[in-house]
Motif scaffolding. Structure first.
Motif, PDB file in Angstrom:
ATOM      1  N   THR A   1      48.699 -40.055 -38.263  1.00 40.62           N
ATOM      2  CA  THR A   1      48.682 -40.657 -39.590  1.00 40.62           C
ATOM      3  C   THR A   1      47.941 -39.768 -40.576  1.00 40.62           C
ATOM      4  O   THR A   1      48.335 -39.630 -41.739  1.00 40.62           O
ATOM      5  N   THR A   2      46.876 -39.151 -40.108  1.00 42.76           N
ATOM      6  CA  THR A   2      46.129 -38.222 -40.950  1.00 42.76           C
ATOM      7  C   THR A   2      47.027 -37.078 -41.415  1.00 42.76           C
ATOM      8  O   THR A   2      47.083 -36.751 -42.608  1.00 42.76           O
ATOM      9  N   ILE A   3      47.754 -36.465 -40.510  1.00 42.22           N
ATOM     10  CA  ILE A   3      48.649 -35.361 -40.850  1.00 42.22           C
ATOM     11  C   ILE A   3      49.741 -35.832 -41.801  1.00 42.22           C
ATOM     12  O   ILE A   3      50.068 -35.156 -42.795  1.00 42.22           O
ATOM     13  N   ALA A   4      50.311 -37.002 -41.542  1.00 50.69           N
ATOM     14  CA  ALA A   4      51.401 -37.515 -42.372  1.00 50.69           C
ATOM     15  C   ALA A   4      50.963 -37.720 -43.824  1.00 50.69           C
ATOM     16  O   ALA A   4      51.666 -37.330 -44.762  1.00 50.69           O
ATOM     17  N   ILE A   5      49.783 -38.307 -44.016  1.00 51.57           N
ATOM     18  CA  ILE A   5      49.324 -38.577 -45.372  1.00 51.57           C
ATOM     19  C   ILE A   5      48.914 -37.287 -46.082  1.00 51.57           C
ATOM     20  O   ILE A   5      49.150 -37.111 -47.277  1.00 51.57           O
ATOM     21  N   LEU A   6      48.315 -36.348 -45.351  1.00 53.95           N
ATOM     22  CA  LEU A   6      47.977 -35.061 -45.959  1.00 53.95           C
ATOM     23  C   LEU A   6      49.228 -34.332 -46.424  1.00 53.95           C
ATOM     24  O   LEU A   6      49.257 -33.724 -47.495  1.00 53.95           O
ATOM     25  N   LEU A   7      50.292 -34.407 -45.615  1.00 58.69           N
ATOM     26  CA  LEU A   7      51.555 -33.786 -46.013  1.00 58.69           C
ATOM     27  C   LEU A   7      52.134 -34.479 -47.235  1.00 58.69           C
ATOM     28  O   LEU A   7      52.673 -33.840 -48.146  1.00 58.69           O
ATOM     29  N   PHE A   8      52.035 -35.814 -47.273  1.00 59.94           N
ATOM     30  CA  PHE A   8      52.539 -36.555 -48.428  1.00 59.94           C
ATOM     31  C   PHE A   8      51.803 -36.136 -49.696  1.00 59.94           C
ATOM     32  O   PHE A   8      52.414 -35.997 -50.764  1.00 59.94           O
ATOM     33  N   TYR A   9      50.508 -35.905 -49.585  1.00 62.06           N
ATOM     34  CA  TYR A   9      49.718 -35.563 -50.757  1.00 62.06           C
ATOM     35  C   TYR A   9      49.877 -34.100 -51.176  1.00 62.06           C
ATOM     36  O   TYR A   9      49.241 -33.647 -52.114  1.00 62.06           O
ATOM     37  N   ARG A  10      50.737 -33.372 -50.484  1.00 61.26           N
ATOM     38  CA  ARG A  10      51.097 -32.027 -50.955  1.00 61.26           C
ATOM     39  C   ARG A  10      52.079 -32.105 -52.116  1.00 61.26           C
ATOM     40  O   ARG A  10      52.260 -31.148 -52.865  1.00 61.26           O
ATOM     41  N   ILE A  11      52.738 -33.240 -52.277  1.00 62.95           N
ATOM     42  CA  ILE A  11      53.742 -33.395 -53.324  1.00 62.95           C
ATOM     43  C   ILE A  11      53.068 -33.334 -54.686  1.00 62.95           C
ATOM     44  O   ILE A  11      52.065 -33.979 -54.927  1.00 62.95           O
TER      45      ILE A  11
ATOM     46  N   TYR B   1      28.812 -25.960 -45.658  1.00 59.95           N
ATOM     47  CA  TYR B   1      29.056 -25.806 -44.225  1.00 59.95           C
ATOM     48  C   TYR B   1      30.560 -25.697 -44.066  1.00 59.95           C
ATOM     49  O   TYR B   1      31.300 -26.580 -44.492  1.00 59.95           O
ATOM     50  N   VAL B   2      31.022 -24.597 -43.487  1.00 57.53           N
ATOM     51  CA  VAL B   2      32.446 -24.304 -43.433  1.00 57.53           C
ATOM     52  C   VAL B   2      32.975 -24.538 -42.019  1.00 57.53           C
ATOM     53  O   VAL B   2      32.454 -23.992 -41.049  1.00 57.53           O
ATOM     54  N   LEU B   3      34.024 -25.370 -41.933  1.00 53.58           N
ATOM     55  CA  LEU B   3      34.746 -25.550 -40.670  1.00 53.58           C
ATOM     56  C   LEU B   3      35.984 -24.658 -40.727  1.00 53.58           C
ATOM     57  O   LEU B   3      36.935 -24.944 -41.460  1.00 53.58           O
ATOM     58  N   GLN B   4      35.970 -23.590 -39.969  1.00 49.00           N
ATOM     59  CA  GLN B   4      37.044 -22.611 -40.053  1.00 49.00           C
ATOM     60  C   GLN B   4      38.219 -23.020 -39.164  1.00 49.00           C
ATOM     61  O   GLN B   4      38.550 -22.361 -38.180  1.00 49.00           O
ATOM     62  N   TRP B   5      38.861 -24.122 -39.550  1.00 44.97           N
ATOM     63  CA  TRP B   5      40.048 -24.613 -38.857  1.00 44.97           C
ATOM     64  C   TRP B   5      41.273 -23.955 -39.470  1.00 44.97           C
ATOM     65  O   TRP B   5      41.609 -24.207 -40.636  1.00 44.97           O
ATOM     66  N   GLU B   6      41.949 -23.113 -38.695  1.00 47.40           N
ATOM     67  CA  GLU B   6      43.095 -22.391 -39.228  1.00 47.40           C
ATOM     68  C   GLU B   6      44.242 -23.342 -39.594  1.00 47.40           C
ATOM     69  O   GLU B   6      44.936 -23.129 -40.581  1.00 47.40           O
ATOM     70  N   TRP B   7      44.445 -24.411 -38.803  1.00 51.19           N
ATOM     71  CA  TRP B   7      45.520 -25.352 -39.113  1.00 51.19           C
ATOM     72  C   TRP B   7      45.263 -26.067 -40.440  1.00 51.19           C
ATOM     73  O   TRP B   7      46.192 -26.327 -41.203  1.00 51.19           O
TER      74      TRP B   7
ATOM     75  N   LYS C   1      43.571 -24.734 -42.980  1.00 50.39           N
ATOM     76  CA  LYS C   1      43.800 -23.749 -44.024  1.00 50.39           C
ATOM     77  C   LYS C   1      45.285 -23.545 -44.271  1.00 50.39           C
ATOM     78  O   LYS C   1      45.730 -23.405 -45.416  1.00 50.39           O
ATOM     79  N   ARG C   2      46.085 -23.525 -43.202  1.00 48.86           N
ATOM     80  CA  ARG C   2      47.530 -23.369 -43.378  1.00 48.86           C
ATOM     81  C   ARG C   2      48.132 -24.556 -44.128  1.00 48.86           C
ATOM     82  O   ARG C   2      49.085 -24.405 -44.885  1.00 48.86           O
ATOM     83  N   MET C   3      47.568 -25.734 -43.921  1.00 49.12           N
ATOM     84  CA  MET C   3      48.113 -26.937 -44.546  1.00 49.12           C
ATOM     85  C   MET C   3      47.720 -27.032 -46.018  1.00 49.12           C
ATOM     86  O   MET C   3      48.557 -27.322 -46.876  1.00 49.12           O
ATOM     87  N   LEU C   4      46.446 -26.777 -46.346  1.00 49.75           N
ATOM     88  CA  LEU C   4      45.962 -26.993 -47.700  1.00 49.75           C
ATOM     89  C   LEU C   4      45.600 -25.715 -48.441  1.00 49.75           C
ATOM     90  O   LEU C   4      45.335 -25.729 -49.624  1.00 49.75           O
ATOM     91  N   GLY C   5      45.585 -24.584 -47.731  1.00 57.75           N
ATOM     92  CA  GLY C   5      45.287 -23.325 -48.393  1.00 57.75           C
ATOM     93  C   GLY C   5      43.822 -22.942 -48.410  1.00 57.75           C
ATOM     94  O   GLY C   5      43.455 -21.892 -48.916  1.00 57.75           O
ATOM     95  N   TYR C   6      42.937 -23.807 -47.895  1.00 60.26           N
ATOM     96  CA  TYR C   6      41.501 -23.548 -47.874  1.00 60.26           C
ATOM     97  C   TYR C   6      40.936 -23.963 -46.527  1.00 60.26           C
ATOM     98  O   TYR C   6      41.481 -24.826 -45.851  1.00 60.26           O
ATOM     99  N   TYR C   7      39.801 -23.358 -46.171  1.00 65.84           N
ATOM    100  CA  TYR C   7      39.032 -23.897 -45.061  1.00 65.84           C
ATOM    101  C   TYR C   7      38.372 -25.195 -45.525  1.00 65.84           C
ATOM    102  O   TYR C   7      38.210 -25.436 -46.733  1.00 65.84           O
ATOM    103  N   LEU C   8      37.979 -26.015 -44.587  1.00 67.84           N
ATOM    104  CA  LEU C   8      37.296 -27.260 -44.924  1.00 67.84           C
ATOM    105  C   LEU C   8      35.823 -26.973 -45.203  1.00 67.84           C
ATOM    106  O   LEU C   8      35.079 -26.566 -44.323  1.00 67.84           O
ATOM    107  N   PHE C   9      35.430 -27.161 -46.470  1.00 71.54           N
ATOM    108  CA  PHE C   9      34.044 -26.992 -46.877  1.00 71.54           C
ATOM    109  C   PHE C   9      33.377 -28.361 -46.874  1.00 71.54           C
ATOM    110  O   PHE C   9      33.876 -29.298 -47.490  1.00 71.54           O
TER     111      PHE C   9
END
Length: 308
Positions: A45-55, A222-228, A230-238
């Motif tokens: 569900t987390t992935i689905a909503i994040l993808l929806f909010y790319r619109i 504090y940076v979480l260097q999750w590559e997935w 970054k690929r989804m949103l264009g940034y690392y999670l700060f």
């Protein structure tokens, strides 16, 4: 079936808890939903909503939900008085002119810049904040940005604002400056850009440099260097680490030194030389803002540039 329905409901709530946790700045709250509930449905569900909010919806640009009176009310005045944040004008602003306020540096979370927007409303200026694309992909955050006039930082947004004689506020350094928050006490790191310089020339905006001394001290990154991610949103999670490791800003003084406006003549096709000349003038005025702060507060903070 009952278990599936409950899992879906809980999973749908997880994304909002995760986004809230992102702004609270504590990794404990991010991991908690996954520890308590069904991980599979929460994750999907987390992935689905994040993808929806790319619109990108059209109302990102036209400010359909903007409510200007929210910028001026007693509650806002009360909140601002609780913080040691000061706005120092080095010259008088004309509320009838079209300004482009450039705030430097960005800071980890631009909460003090949000209150700077509210301060401008108190003097009769209602600039439209141009925000990073990622803001419009986050639940709640996007809607909150809309009602305060936020628009996606794009050329289309600048054109619409200019056509409607709206001032703008831009944190030009963006995410590139976030990682320097809380690292230095004796200098301010500013990423040099020229995109806003070209926009000011093309649409006739008067440039106003604003130096935010103390902005970098409100949060530590504090940076979480999750590559997935970054690929989804264009940034690392700060994750912003504030007071008590939550979103509440650290106790520090913030001075927004508002420089003298630089009047700009409209030039729809500026040359590289013209853009560079105006850029040099702008950053000199920005340095003057810092010098003003140093002289009035007996400090010796340096300004360091990073080329983008």
């Amino acid at each position: 079936m009952k278990h599936l329905q409950i899992s879906n409901i809980l999973g749908s709530c997880c994304i909002y808890i995760i986004i809230l946790a992102y702004y609270l700045g504590s990794s404990v709250f991010i991991l908690l939903p996954f520890a308590l509930f069904d991980v599979r449905y929460a994750f999907l569900t987390t992935i689905a909503i994040l993808l929806f909010y790319r619109i990108r919806f059209p109302f990102e640009y036209n400010g359909a939900f903007e409510i200007q009176f929210l910028r001026r009310n007693r509650f806002v005045d009360f909140i601002q008085k609780q913080q040691s944040w000061y706005n120092i004008h080095t010259s008088k602003l004309d509320i009838n002119k079209k300004y482009m306020f450039i705030g430097c540096p960005h800071g980890m979370l631009p909460i003090s810049w949000f209150f700077f927007v509210l301060h401008l409303a108190s003097v009769g200026i209602y600039p439209r904040p141009l925000l990073g694309d990622i803001i419009f992909r986050l639940p709640y955050v996007r809607e909150f940005s809309f009602i305060f006039g936020g628009a996606n930082a794009s050329w289309k947004s600048v054109k619409i604002a200019a056509d409607n004689e709206r001032s703008l506020i831009i944190l030009a350094g963006s995410a590139e400056e976030m990682k320097y928050s809380g690292k230095f006490k004796d200098k301010v790191i500013v990423v040099k850009r020229t995109g806003f310089i070209k926009a000011a020339l093309q649409y006739g905006y008067s440039l106003v440099p604003v130096m935010g001394v103390g902005v970098d001290d409100l949060y530590h990154p504090y940076v979480l260097q999750w590559e997935w991610f970054k690929r989804m949103l264009g940034y690392y999670l700060f994750i912003a680490i504030g007071k008590f490791d939550i979103i509440y800003p650290r106790s520090t003084e913030v001075y927004n030194i508002i420089g003298k406006p630089i009047d700009v003549v409209v030039n729809t096709k500026p040359s590289k030389r013209e853009i560079q000349d105006l850029s040099d003038l702008f950053y000199q005025k920005l340095e003057n803002c810092l010098e003003y702060y140093n002289q009035t507060n007996n400090k010796n903070i340096k300004l360091e540039y990073i080329m983008y």
